[in-house]
Motif scaffolding. Sequence first.
Motif, mmCIF file in Angstrom:
data_model
loop_
_atom_site.group_PDB
_atom_site.id
_atom_site.type_symbol
_atom_site.label_atom_id
_atom_site.label_comp_id
_atom_site.label_asym_id
_atom_site.label_seq_id
_atom_site.Cartn_x
_atom_site.Cartn_y
_atom_site.Cartn_z
ATOM 1 N N GLU A 121 0.819 -1.192 0.022
ATOM 2 C CA GLU A 121 0.122 0.115 -0.082
ATOM 3 C C GLU A 121 0.775 1.334 0.118
ATOM 4 O O GLU A 121 0.868 2.350 -0.795
ATOM 5 C CB GLU A 121 -0.826 -0.004 1.181
ATOM 6 C CG GLU A 121 -1.843 1.032 1.246
ATOM 7 C CD GLU A 121 -1.430 1.729 2.745
ATOM 8 O OE1 GLU A 121 -1.087 2.943 2.734
ATOM 9 O OE2 GLU A 121 -1.525 1.198 3.959
ATOM 10 N N GLN A 122 2.003 1.285 0.721
ATOM 11 C CA GLN A 122 2.913 2.379 0.939
ATOM 12 C C GLN A 122 3.431 2.878 -0.793
ATOM 13 O O GLN A 122 4.120 3.780 -0.727
ATOM 14 C CB GLN A 122 4.270 2.433 1.880
ATOM 15 C CG GLN A 122 3.676 2.325 3.200
ATOM 16 C CD GLN A 122 3.169 0.886 3.796
ATOM 17 O OE1 GLN A 122 2.818 0.170 3.124
ATOM 18 N NE2 GLN A 122 3.644 0.545 5.027
ATOM 19 N N ILE A 174 1.342 6.101 -3.224
ATOM 20 C CA ILE A 174 1.630 7.560 -3.222
ATOM 21 C C ILE A 174 3.074 7.813 -4.156
ATOM 22 O O ILE A 174 3.122 8.847 -5.050
ATOM 23 C CB ILE A 174 1.558 8.317 -2.045
ATOM 24 C CG1 ILE A 174 0.049 8.261 -1.645
ATOM 25 C CG2 ILE A 174 1.997 9.607 -1.970
ATOM 26 C CD1 ILE A 174 -0.179 8.815 -0.352
ATOM 27 N N PRO A 175 4.106 7.108 -3.730
ATOM 28 C CA PRO A 175 5.393 7.401 -4.586
ATOM 29 C C PRO A 175 5.183 7.266 -6.030
ATOM 30 O O PRO A 175 5.442 7.935 -6.764
ATOM 31 C CB PRO A 175 6.280 6.502 -3.935
ATOM 32 C CG PRO A 175 5.877 6.053 -2.531
ATOM 33 C CD PRO A 175 4.272 6.112 -2.630
ATOM 34 N N ARG A 235 2.256 7.372 -7.503
ATOM 35 C CA ARG A 235 1.510 8.632 -8.233
ATOM 36 C C ARG A 235 2.379 9.804 -8.229
ATOM 37 O O ARG A 235 2.147 10.639 -9.284
ATOM 38 C CB ARG A 235 0.358 8.994 -7.180
ATOM 39 C CG ARG A 235 -0.983 8.166 -7.535
ATOM 40 C CD ARG A 235 -2.017 7.804 -6.239
ATOM 41 N NE ARG A 235 -2.024 9.100 -5.361
ATOM 42 C CZ ARG A 235 -2.872 9.030 -4.426
ATOM 43 N NH1 ARG A 235 -3.793 8.041 -4.382
ATOM 44 N NH2 ARG A 235 -2.863 10.108 -3.639
ATOM 45 N N ASN A 236 3.431 10.009 -7.283
ATOM 46 C CA ASN A 236 4.219 11.358 -7.459
ATOM 47 C C ASN A 236 5.079 11.034 -8.600
ATOM 48 O O ASN A 236 5.509 12.208 -9.273
ATOM 49 C CB ASN A 236 5.046 11.343 -6.185
ATOM 50 C CG ASN A 236 4.168 11.606 -4.969
ATOM 51 O OD1 ASN A 236 3.172 12.373 -5.173
ATOM 52 N ND2 ASN A 236 4.674 11.567 -3.833
ATOM 53 N N ILE A 266 -3.669 10.635 -13.072
ATOM 54 C CA ILE A 266 -3.075 10.046 -11.765
ATOM 55 C C ILE A 266 -4.214 9.329 -10.894
ATOM 56 O O ILE A 266 -4.166 8.471 -10.251
ATOM 57 C CB ILE A 266 -2.549 11.171 -10.913
ATOM 58 C CG1 ILE A 266 -1.387 11.725 -11.562
ATOM 59 C CG2 ILE A 266 -2.170 10.565 -9.557
ATOM 60 C CD1 ILE A 266 -0.912 13.050 -10.919
ATOM 61 N N THR A 267 -5.574 9.916 -11.041
ATOM 62 C CA THR A 267 -6.758 9.182 -10.622
ATOM 63 C C THR A 267 -6.992 7.797 -11.077
ATOM 64 O O THR A 267 -6.963 6.953 -10.224
ATOM 65 C CB THR A 267 -8.196 9.986 -10.723
ATOM 66 O OG1 THR A 267 -7.663 11.170 -10.043
ATOM 67 C CG2 THR A 267 -9.034 9.429 -9.711
ATOM 68 N N SER A 283 -4.220 5.449 -9.713
ATOM 69 C CA SER A 283 -4.416 5.109 -8.416
ATOM 70 C C SER A 283 -5.373 4.053 -8.478
ATOM 71 O O SER A 283 -5.016 2.962 -7.554
ATOM 72 C CB SER A 283 -4.842 6.323 -7.781
ATOM 73 O OG SER A 283 -4.961 5.957 -6.356
ATOM 74 N N GLU A 284 -6.419 4.027 -9.189
ATOM 75 C CA GLU A 284 -7.314 2.729 -9.268
ATOM 76 C C GLU A 284 -6.718 1.543 -9.723
ATOM 77 O O GLU A 284 -6.914 0.568 -9.092
ATOM 78 C CB GLU A 284 -8.603 3.112 -10.312
ATOM 79 C CG GLU A 284 -9.325 4.548 -9.954
ATOM 80 C CD GLU A 284 -10.037 4.267 -8.581
ATOM 81 O OE1 GLU A 284 -10.265 3.164 -8.010
ATOM 82 O OE2 GLU A 284 -10.149 5.176 -7.649
ATOM 83 N N ARG A 302 -4.107 0.360 -7.153
ATOM 84 C CA ARG A 302 -4.933 -0.249 -6.161
ATOM 85 C C ARG A 302 -5.471 -1.823 -6.442
ATOM 86 O O ARG A 302 -5.600 -2.713 -5.717
ATOM 87 C CB ARG A 302 -6.234 0.664 -5.723
ATOM 88 C CG ARG A 302 -5.691 1.697 -4.772
ATOM 89 C CD ARG A 302 -6.969 2.496 -4.530
ATOM 90 N NE ARG A 302 -6.572 3.495 -3.959
ATOM 91 C CZ ARG A 302 -5.890 3.721 -2.685
ATOM 92 N NH1 ARG A 302 -5.501 2.409 -1.905
ATOM 93 N NH2 ARG A 302 -5.568 4.915 -2.335
ATOM 94 N N TYR A 335 -1.755 8.286 2.820
ATOM 95 C CA TYR A 335 -1.507 6.773 2.727
ATOM 96 C C TYR A 335 -2.799 6.347 3.207
ATOM 97 O O TYR A 335 -3.500 7.000 4.014
ATOM 98 C CB TYR A 335 -0.253 6.436 3.727
ATOM 99 C CG TYR A 335 1.013 6.703 3.323
ATOM 100 C CD1 TYR A 335 1.357 5.819 2.242
ATOM 101 C CD2 TYR A 335 1.728 7.755 3.730
ATOM 102 C CE1 TYR A 335 2.740 6.490 1.657
ATOM 103 C CE2 TYR A 335 2.941 8.111 2.918
ATOM 104 C CZ TYR A 335 3.477 7.485 2.168
ATOM 105 O OH TYR A 335 4.594 7.834 1.776
ATOM 106 N N ILE A 377 -5.247 14.593 -5.490
ATOM 107 C CA ILE A 377 -6.373 13.745 -5.910
ATOM 108 C C ILE A 377 -7.288 12.790 -5.023
ATOM 109 O O ILE A 377 -6.837 12.578 -3.828
ATOM 110 C CB ILE A 377 -5.796 12.306 -7.060
ATOM 111 C CG1 ILE A 377 -5.216 11.267 -6.257
ATOM 112 C CG2 ILE A 377 -4.889 12.912 -7.946
ATOM 113 C CD1 ILE A 377 -5.273 10.159 -6.945
ATOM 114 N N ASP A 389 -9.088 9.402 -5.059
ATOM 115 C CA ASP A 389 -9.628 8.327 -5.788
ATOM 116 C C ASP A 389 -10.832 7.674 -5.195
ATOM 117 O O ASP A 389 -11.112 8.011 -4.144
ATOM 118 C CB ASP A 389 -8.344 7.178 -6.147
ATOM 119 C CG ASP A 389 -7.935 6.751 -4.798
ATOM 120 O OD1 ASP A 389 -8.491 7.149 -3.775
ATOM 121 O OD2 ASP A 389 -6.953 6.071 -4.802
#
Lengths: 128, 132
Positions: A6-7, A10-11, A13-14, A34-35, A38-39, A42, B22, B54, B56
């Motif tokens: 999970e961590q 964000i990196p 996405r950045n 980015i959205t 992210s999906e 995930r 996070y 964002i 999501d």
Amino acid sequence: MKIEKEQDVIPFRNRVKEYAVKIGMSLVNQTKLITAASELVRNMLKYAGGGTALIEVVSDNRNSGIRLLFEDRGPGIKDVDLAMKDGYSTGKSLGLGLPGARRLVNEFDIKSKPGEGTIVSILKWKNG
Amino acid sequence: MDRIPILRMGKFLLVTIQIDLYDRLATNLESDLIQAVNKTEARGVLIDISALSIVDSFMGRILGNIGSMAKIMDAETVVVGMQPAVAITLIELGLELKGVHTALNVEKGMDLLKDRIGEEPEETEDDENSTE
Ligand SMILES: Nc1ncnc2c1ncn2[C@@H]1O[C@H](COP(=O)(O)OP(=O)(O)OP(=O)(O)O)[C@@H](O)[C@H]1O
Ligand SMILES: [Mg+2]
């Protein structure tokens, strides 16, 4: 880039953001890309226990953009058409990830084989 | 940092999200807020997301959960400061922020909360401005 926990979300996405800024992508398009990304990361984490994500700058003579490739060796998706439907989820979730991500980008391609894994490729142009 | 501070202002709780969260931080915030509403008997929750680049489906779900749980405990939730690009993206993604109100900024969010629950307890009876 390896996506294993999970961590890493964000990196990752950045990272996408850095590339998007570098090619001068509009803020709205950046946010959409980015959205969507992210999906998809995930999903890789949730359903396939992780995978890899690749960021690529693409350009033709008119436009430039960013292509992202998500590859995992998870269980795969039996019925991709069904998985692409709004509201379909095997994870007791909203079932928005895949169809939503498709709406947010210019090109969306998914290939999946049960037992082998899933590859999703998306492309977002800088403008439009 | 693994917790986001929750500020108490009278009958309201205020949370300012300063970084992209996070997942762990987001789920902590959800449970902390619910507990705080319960403990303080707050009537309103204001969440400032202007620093979020964002939202999501995961983050959207957290915000929605906070809204519906708070509602059960008789508190209204308002999300403020959503960046325009984020709002546009949410619509296209197909995510509705159910159970929460939205406002442009903290000030407008406060007004909305006061309006919804009545500034003073006795005002709730003739609350004509309720924005239904
Ligand atoms: N990488 C993957 N490997 C295996 N199955 C997947 C993968 N990605 C998606 N799926 C399957 O496709 C379904 C639909 O995915 P989608 O992202 O649209 O919804 P969700 O993840 O269930 O919910 P949401 O994204 O709204 O939280 C999932 O429930 C899952 O069964
Ligand atoms: Mg999903």
